[in-house]
Design an enzyme around this catalytic site. Sequence first.
Site, PDB file in Angstrom:
ATOM      1  N   ASN A 108       3.577   4.945 -10.202  1.00 59.93           N
ATOM      2  CA  ASN A 108       2.401   4.959 -11.081  1.00 59.93           C
ATOM      3  C   ASN A 108       1.076   4.717 -10.356  1.00 59.93           C
ATOM      4  O   ASN A 108       0.021   5.075 -10.868  1.00 59.93           O
ATOM      5  CB  ASN A 108       2.621   3.891 -12.171  1.00 59.93           C
ATOM      6  CG  ASN A 108       1.375   3.546 -12.946  1.00 59.93           C
ATOM      7  OD1 ASN A 108       1.021   4.235 -13.906  1.00 59.93           O
ATOM      8  ND2 ASN A 108       0.668   2.493 -12.537  1.00 59.93           N
ATOM      9  N   TYR A 159      -7.686  15.086  -6.507  1.00 54.88           N
ATOM     10  CA  TYR A 159      -6.804  14.456  -7.491  1.00 54.88           C
ATOM     11  C   TYR A 159      -5.890  15.498  -8.160  1.00 54.88           C
ATOM     12  O   TYR A 159      -4.691  15.276  -8.306  1.00 54.88           O
ATOM     13  CB  TYR A 159      -7.695  13.758  -8.523  1.00 54.88           C
ATOM     14  CG  TYR A 159      -6.979  12.927  -9.557  1.00 54.88           C
ATOM     15  CD1 TYR A 159      -6.695  11.583  -9.321  1.00 54.88           C
ATOM     16  CD2 TYR A 159      -6.637  13.467 -10.784  1.00 54.88           C
ATOM     17  CE1 TYR A 159      -6.066  10.815 -10.294  1.00 54.88           C
ATOM     18  CE2 TYR A 159      -6.011  12.702 -11.762  1.00 54.88           C
ATOM     19  CZ  TYR A 159      -5.731  11.369 -11.515  1.00 54.88           C
ATOM     20  OH  TYR A 159      -5.112  10.620 -12.481  1.00 54.88           O
ATOM     21  N   ALA A 160      -6.491  16.640  -8.530  1.00 46.45           N
ATOM     22  CA  ALA A 160      -5.693  17.690  -9.183  1.00 46.45           C
ATOM     23  C   ALA A 160      -4.628  18.222  -8.223  1.00 46.45           C
ATOM     24  O   ALA A 160      -3.489  18.483  -8.622  1.00 46.45           O
ATOM     25  CB  ALA A 160      -6.602  18.823  -9.663  1.00 46.45           C
ATOM     26  N   ALA A 161      -5.009  18.353  -6.936  1.00 46.60           N
ATOM     27  CA  ALA A 161      -4.032  18.836  -5.949  1.00 46.60           C
ATOM     28  C   ALA A 161      -2.871  17.863  -5.822  1.00 46.60           C
ATOM     29  O   ALA A 161      -1.696  18.265  -5.813  1.00 46.60           O
ATOM     30  CB  ALA A 161      -4.714  19.019  -4.588  1.00 46.60           C
ATOM     31  N   ASN A 193       0.893  -1.153   0.000  1.00 44.41           N
ATOM     32  CA  ASN A 193       0.000   0.000   0.000  1.00 44.41           C
ATOM     33  C   ASN A 193       0.935   1.206   0.000  1.00 44.41           C
ATOM     34  O   ASN A 193       1.633   1.452   0.984  1.00 44.41           O
ATOM     35  CB  ASN A 193      -0.886  -0.012   1.245  1.00 44.41           C
ATOM     36  CG  ASN A 193      -1.735   1.237   1.349  1.00 44.41           C
ATOM     37  OD1 ASN A 193      -1.692   2.104   0.464  1.00 44.41           O
ATOM     38  ND2 ASN A 193      -2.479   1.354   2.423  1.00 44.41           N
ATOM     39  N   VAL A 194       0.964   1.938  -1.117  1.00 45.48           N
ATOM     40  CA  VAL A 194       1.939   3.035  -1.221  1.00 45.48           C
ATOM     41  C   VAL A 194       1.726   4.108  -0.154  1.00 45.48           C
ATOM     42  O   VAL A 194       2.627   4.888   0.139  1.00 45.48           O
ATOM     43  CB  VAL A 194       1.959   3.682  -2.632  1.00 45.48           C
ATOM     44  CG1 VAL A 194       2.429   2.692  -3.690  1.00 45.48           C
ATOM     45  CG2 VAL A 194       0.626   4.305  -2.997  1.00 45.48           C
TER      46      VAL A 194
END
Length: 246
Positions: free
Chosen positions: A89, A154-156, A62-63
Amino acid sequence: MRLEGKVAIITGAANGIGFAAAETFAKEGATVALADYQADLGESKAQLLRDKGYNVNFYQVNVADRKSIDEMAKAVEEDFGTIDILVNNAGITRDGMLAKLTPADFQAVIDVNLTGVFHCTQAVLPIMLAKGKGKIISTSSVSGVNGNVGQTNYAAAKAGVIGMTKTWAKELGRKGINVNAVAPGFIETAMTAAVPDKVIGQMKMMVPLGKLGKPEDIANAYLFLASSEADYVNGVVLHVDGGIMM
Ligand code: CAA
Ligand code: NAI
């Protein structure tokens, strides 16, 4: 064989772009550590590559969990002797308009898409510093560059990936480590399959090439940045998006 003798870790490699990258790297001679949250899928994908004669292992991670990442980096070094390439990724979406976005969904995306990139990069760094060589590639997004309706979190995170990439390119360049990012546009994977059809239609209209990309389009960009052909490429954000960002 552009990655002959290299050892690469690819996170989020059980599916989509990450799996395409694992196969592309293996075809080019790399030994590949497929690291993913999904154990059954990851194991079966690794077996698929082993059946084709490639040297790969699967590691469940789990990254967002530092302990899991430290253990994975140690295991990869033990199994394969070194780490030459890291592809950050792994990623998730929890889309929602700002007015409705829950703090939990904001944080979940930051934890995986931003903090996960920090954890994985810091975990492999001692090995690359000791070698005086390495390639770190992280996945941003057109959403991180341009913003996207419904993607505050997500954009942040994806904009943050660009900030970290440029910082690390400056910190680590003299140590022989190249740090770059790829900013995909809209690519046909499970991630975009979850997007409403109406929005997919709007996405296609934004793309000068008139279609969504394939996982292999991004895998090929990772391959270029991981190879010696990109030895003098550092701190770039490579847009692979059919021309959305220009
Ligand atoms: N531009 C402008 N306005 C938009 C819009 C857009 N692209 N999309 C929706 N809106 C407007 C709607 O018209 C609506 O307006 P009104 O309230 O005036 O009617 C309002 O925003 C709310 O929209 P929804 O009814 O769709 O709201 P919802 O709460 O049901 O769903 C959502 C919101 C979850 C964000 C949903 O719209 C959605 O899933 N959108 C797609 C988000 C997206 O693009 N995700 C990309 C995923 S792929 C990926 O992330 C990979 C990558 O890196 C690019
Ligand atoms: P996908 O959903 O097909 O695959 C993502 C993989 O990451 C899955 O196998 C999943 O199990 C894994 N993963 C998720 N959370 C994890 C965690 N905490 N730890 C370990 N693994 C985890 O997604 P896709 O489309 O292949 O995305 C790959 C990357 O590309 C992501 O970073 C995504 O944000 C980015 N991207 C994707 C675009 C697209 O249109 N598909 C566009 C721009 C960027």
